[in-house]
Design a protein around this motif. Sequence first.
Motif, short mmCIF file in Angstrom:
data_model
loop_
_atom_site.label_atom_id
_atom_site.label_comp_id
_atom_site.label_asym_id
_atom_site.label_seq_id
_atom_site.Cartn_x
_atom_site.Cartn_y
_atom_site.Cartn_z
N ILE A 77 0.81 -1.13 0.03
CA ILE A 77 -0.13 -0.09 0.00
C ILE A 77 0.94 1.16 0.07
N LEU A 81 0.14 2.44 -3.77
CA LEU A 81 -1.13 2.90 -3.73
C LEU A 81 -1.25 4.25 -2.87
N TRP A 85 -0.95 4.00 5.41
CA TRP A 85 -0.55 2.89 5.58
C TRP A 85 -1.10 1.69 6.41
N TYR A 87 -4.17 0.89 6.28
CA TYR A 87 -5.09 0.19 5.58
C TYR A 87 -4.52 -1.21 5.43
N GLY A 88 -3.42 -1.54 5.55
CA GLY A 88 -2.68 -2.69 5.30
C GLY A 88 -3.20 -3.61 6.31
#
Length: 185
Positions: A77, A81, A85, A87-88
Amino acid sequence: MQMFDSLDYWFWTPILFWIGLYMWFYRVSYPRYLRKLVKKGVKWAFTPKSQGYWLPLDILFTLIMALFSSLPAIWAIQKWLDFPWYYGFAVSPLFLLVGLAFCRSAKKKAAHLYQTAYFVEYRRVRYESEVKGVFRSEADVQNHTIWSFTKKLKNAESHGRLWKYVNAMAKTKKIPPDVLAQTMY
């Protein structure tokens, strides 16, 4: 973040830790599963002396592995993206399910090892009684097998060789023949 730049180098290390977690379930924390089988009434299950803290350690190690395994997702990510971070960590529940599957398969594999060792002992007891000409009932053979199997495993456990003994017994190629089947057919 400085830490995520180094993830390029240790991207695949969680795989090594998953192998270690599988071995933990297979070699160390399996007695809890065998104890559950004994409570269900499975005759071949033998519960070695073990500590009572395997369940919290199983949960803790699985949680740590789920969080540690989400680091490559954080790295991806961060690298490709524009999402934050953290969100991983969304893939952590998936890794928890993988940990549960590893736990189940490793403990079933250890139980299968004990079951195979039990049936080798069963064939040996039955062979000895048939060679002597003393034909016992099936219940008597099973009771004698349970007694001798438990006695041998307790002796191996007291000498610190339980896992080695069960492994050797389950993988032996010296299975006694079935005398009754040979004479009947």
